[in-house]
Design a protein around this motif. Structure first.
Motif, mmCIF file in Angstrom:
data_model
loop_
_atom_site.group_PDB
_atom_site.id
_atom_site.type_symbol
_atom_site.label_atom_id
_atom_site.label_comp_id
_atom_site.label_asym_id
_atom_site.label_seq_id
_atom_site.Cartn_x
_atom_site.Cartn_y
_atom_site.Cartn_z
ATOM 1 N N VAL A 141 0.851 -1.190 0.000
ATOM 2 C CA VAL A 141 0.000 0.000 0.000
ATOM 3 C C VAL A 141 0.888 1.242 0.000
ATOM 4 O O VAL A 141 1.742 1.391 0.883
ATOM 5 N N PRO A 142 0.730 2.129 -0.977
ATOM 6 C CA PRO A 142 1.551 3.349 -1.012
ATOM 7 C C PRO A 142 1.356 4.197 0.247
ATOM 8 O O PRO A 142 0.308 4.124 0.913
ATOM 9 N N ASP A 143 2.349 5.004 0.562
ATOM 10 C CA ASP A 143 2.286 5.837 1.764
ATOM 11 C C ASP A 143 1.294 6.987 1.630
ATOM 12 O O ASP A 143 0.836 7.534 2.641
ATOM 13 N N ALA A 144 0.990 7.373 0.409
ATOM 14 C CA ALA A 144 0.110 8.525 0.213
ATOM 15 C C ALA A 144 -0.516 8.446 -1.169
ATOM 16 O O ALA A 144 -0.131 7.625 -2.003
ATOM 17 N N GLY A 145 -1.512 9.302 -1.387
ATOM 18 C CA GLY A 145 -2.092 9.436 -2.709
ATOM 19 C C GLY A 145 -3.264 8.539 -3.012
ATOM 20 O O GLY A 145 -3.737 8.498 -4.160
ATOM 21 N N LEU A 146 -3.791 7.799 -2.006
ATOM 22 C CA LEU A 146 -4.929 6.909 -2.265
ATOM 23 C C LEU A 146 -6.205 7.733 -2.429
ATOM 24 O O LEU A 146 -6.546 8.539 -1.545
ATOM 25 N N PRO A 147 -6.934 7.558 -3.536
ATOM 26 C CA PRO A 147 -8.224 8.237 -3.671
ATOM 27 C C PRO A 147 -9.191 7.757 -2.581
ATOM 28 O O PRO A 147 -9.214 6.574 -2.248
ATOM 29 N N PRO A 148 -9.986 8.653 -2.012
ATOM 30 C CA PRO A 148 -10.930 8.248 -0.970
ATOM 31 C C PRO A 148 -11.978 7.267 -1.500
ATOM 32 O O PRO A 148 -12.361 7.302 -2.671
ATOM 33 N N VAL A 149 -12.434 6.392 -0.593
ATOM 34 C CA VAL A 149 -13.510 5.451 -0.887
ATOM 35 C C VAL A 149 -14.682 5.762 0.031
ATOM 36 O O VAL A 149 -14.506 5.905 1.247
ATOM 37 N N VAL A 150 -15.860 5.886 -0.540
ATOM 38 C CA VAL A 150 -17.102 6.037 0.224
ATOM 39 C C VAL A 150 -17.921 4.767 0.023
ATOM 40 O O VAL A 150 -18.102 4.313 -1.111
ATOM 41 N N ALA A 151 -18.384 4.170 1.111
ATOM 42 C CA ALA A 151 -19.131 2.911 1.035
ATOM 43 C C ALA A 151 -20.621 3.154 1.228
ATOM 44 O O ALA A 151 -21.032 3.939 2.093
ATOM 45 N N VAL A 152 -21.409 2.461 0.411
ATOM 46 C CA VAL A 152 -22.869 2.470 0.552
ATOM 47 C C VAL A 152 -23.304 1.007 0.641
ATOM 48 O O VAL A 152 -23.622 0.374 -0.373
ATOM 49 N N PRO A 153 -23.299 0.409 1.846
ATOM 50 C CA PRO A 153 -23.600 -1.017 1.975
ATOM 51 C C PRO A 153 -25.081 -1.314 1.778
ATOM 52 O O PRO A 153 -25.948 -0.543 2.210
ATOM 53 N N PRO A 187 -4.225 1.220 7.655
ATOM 54 C CA PRO A 187 -5.186 2.209 8.177
ATOM 55 C C PRO A 187 -5.758 3.120 7.105
ATOM 56 O O PRO A 187 -6.903 3.592 7.226
ATOM 57 N N ASP A 188 -4.985 3.373 6.026
ATOM 58 C CA ASP A 188 -5.475 4.254 4.962
ATOM 59 C C ASP A 188 -6.592 3.628 4.134
ATOM 60 O O ASP A 188 -7.209 4.312 3.296
ATOM 61 N N LEU A 189 -6.855 2.333 4.337
ATOM 62 C CA LEU A 189 -7.935 1.680 3.608
ATOM 63 C C LEU A 189 -9.288 1.829 4.300
ATOM 64 O O LEU A 189 -10.307 1.390 3.762
ATOM 65 N N MET A 190 -9.319 2.415 5.472
ATOM 66 C CA MET A 190 -10.601 2.722 6.097
ATOM 67 C C MET A 190 -11.353 3.691 5.191
ATOM 68 O O MET A 190 -10.792 4.701 4.751
ATOM 69 N N PRO A 191 -12.620 3.385 4.834
ATOM 70 C CA PRO A 191 -13.367 4.323 3.993
ATOM 71 C C PRO A 191 -13.404 5.725 4.588
ATOM 72 O O PRO A 191 -13.384 5.894 5.818
ATOM 73 N N ALA A 192 -13.445 6.703 3.726
ATOM 74 C CA ALA A 192 -13.568 8.080 4.195
ATOM 75 C C ALA A 192 -14.939 8.311 4.811
ATOM 76 O O ALA A 192 -15.083 9.098 5.756
ATOM 77 N N ALA A 193 -15.944 7.630 4.287
ATOM 78 C CA ALA A 193 -17.307 7.773 4.790
ATOM 79 C C ALA A 193 -18.091 6.512 4.462
ATOM 80 O O ALA A 193 -17.785 5.812 3.497
ATOM 81 N N VAL A 194 -19.089 6.223 5.283
ATOM 82 C CA VAL A 194 -20.027 5.131 5.018
ATOM 83 C C VAL A 194 -21.428 5.692 5.153
ATOM 84 O O VAL A 194 -21.761 6.337 6.153
ATOM 85 N N CYS A 195 -22.241 5.435 4.157
ATOM 86 C CA CYS A 195 -23.617 5.918 4.136
ATOM 87 C C CYS A 195 -24.554 4.738 4.375
ATOM 88 O O CYS A 195 -24.685 3.857 3.515
ATOM 89 N N TYR A 196 -25.167 4.691 5.541
ATOM 90 C CA TYR A 196 -26.076 3.610 5.908
ATOM 91 C C TYR A 196 -27.512 4.047 5.651
ATOM 92 O O TYR A 196 -28.078 4.838 6.411
#
Length: 406
Positions: A141-153, A187-196
């Motif tokens: 996993v790169p140290d920086a530059g990951l585009p954010p992920v938002v999850a809609v489960p 830790p950077d793989l935690m979604p930026a947001a989750v919409c429940y």
């Protein structure tokens, strides 16, 4: 005054947790564009499976909620979480000039979106990434530059508040010489947001929702007895289990009212809170069995959990306390004379209410001759490090659990 809480006060601990922003409510996907803006994004690629992508009741509210922020839809994820699929999605991400990903559906789509985020930030070519997965079981996993992920489960598998992702590779789908599989954790793989959004969860076919439910439910069960439990996760898991128990029993009874989906959505959100942290996880015995039963067999994860959970818990309670009183209270059977037996019965009741399998012989899993190998895999699983204090299982004992589940 004597201590009325006995030994259930926490030992010293450090709770290092950076969760996603949580957005909950019926119709909450209507605010997806606002959530993207809050994270500095304005062009989202939606990542989902073909069923979600072709279901207007799911994809249309997501499209509407993103509005002008919708850059495109990639509707090709599969349960196999293939690296080749992630590369196809990366092509779509770049073609759309997207700056974030919105994963809609179950855990597979979220995992693929996380892998796309890694690939978008890495300088390695596909050959190097595939070779790393086959040889090491993971992807750097790169140290920086990951585009954010938002999850809609839209399921109850409980894969949303997590900093890990699973991935597989096969020669016919990406540049590898041999099949490989593994996981990525950072830790950077935690979604930026989750919409429940319970209204989206309500659109999921009953068989799919029921099959996912035991996986999420067991996350709450394990979080209470894991060696890595904290008072924070005790609180969220206990309330989450209360909501899931009531909601799943009603759902199994064909009660199709809004409160059921609200209880299920809130419950699966709460049982996940704090279980995937930078310093570890609260997943333990049940998920180790789930891994052992599904890694090389066709049995679905939720079905594996439904079959093995009562027997694994019976084994656990025979050897350690397993915080049975706290579990009994959370599951609504705190007044039982035998809390351990009541917990086992309650878990079995939830599985039965969902019409899930109750015997290992009835699923596409291992036969009896394979039990020693499965037991060895369970014992070697990393989640076993979180087993309750005092539980020191052997392969023979774990094989006995499989025999009891047969």
């Amino acid at each position: 005054m004597s201590n009325p809480l006995g030994d259930d006060l926490a030992a010293p601990f450090r709770f290092d947790y950076d969760p996603a922003a949580l957005r909950y409510g019926p119709g909450s996907v209507a605010s997806l564009d606002e959530e993207l803006a809050a994270h500095g994004c304005d062009r989202a690629l939606v990542v989902c499976g073909s069923t979600v992508g072709e279901t207007p009741a799911v994809i249309d509210p997501v499209r509407d909620g993103l509005g002008d922020s919708l850059a495109g839809v990639f509707a090709e994820t599969t349960p196999e979480k293939r690296l080749g699929t992630a590369y196809d999605a990366l092509d779509a991400f770049r073609a759309a000039d997207a700056d974030c990903l919105v994963a809609v559906g179950g855990g597979s789509s979220l995992d693929v979106a996380k892998i796309v985020s890694i690939l978008a930030a890495t300088d390695s070519d596909p050959d190097t990434v595939g070779r790393s997965l086959v040889e090491t079981g993971t992807i750097p996993v790169p140290d920086a530059g990951l585009p954010p992920v938002v999850a809609v489960p839209t399921t109850l598998a409980g894969a949303d508040l997590s900093s890990v992702a699973g991935v597989t590779a096969a020669p016919d789908t990406c540049p590898v010489d041999e099949p490989g599989s593994g996981g990525v954790g950072d830790p950077d793989l935690m979604p930026a947001a989750v919409c429940y959004d319970p209204e989206l969860v309500a659109t999921t076919p009953r068989t799919v929702l029921a099959a996912s439910a035991m996986n999420g439910f067991d996350k709450g069960v394990e979080t209470l007895y894991a060696a890595t439990a904290t008072p924070v996760t005790d609180a969220t898991a206990s309330r989450g289990l209360e909501l899931l128990t009531e909601g799943l029993l009603a759902y199994g009874d064909r009660t199709d009212e809004p409160w059921v989906y609200r209880a299920l959505t809130q419950g699966v959100m709460l049982v996940q809170y704090g279980i995937s942290r930078a310093d570890g996880t609260t997943l333990s015995l049940l998920h180790a069995f789930g891994h052992g039963l599904t890694r090389t067999y066709e049995v679905q994860q939720g079905a594996a959990h439904a079959v093995v959970a009562p027997h694994a818990l019976s084994y656990l309670f025979e050897r350690v306390d397993g915080r049975r009183d706290l579990l009994a209270d959370a599951l609504g059977v705190g007044d039982a004379d035998d809390p351990a037996a009541a917990v086992v019965d309650r878990v079995a009741e939830v599985a039965a209410a969902l019409s899930l399998p109750t015997r290992l012989r009835d699923v596409d899993g291992p036969d009896r001759e394979a039990f020693p190998a499965v037991a060895d895999a369970v014992l070697a699983d990393s989640f076993m490090a979180n087993a309750p204090p005092g539980l020191d299982p052997t392969a023979d004992e774990l094989e006995g659990v499989l025999r009891a589940a047969w």
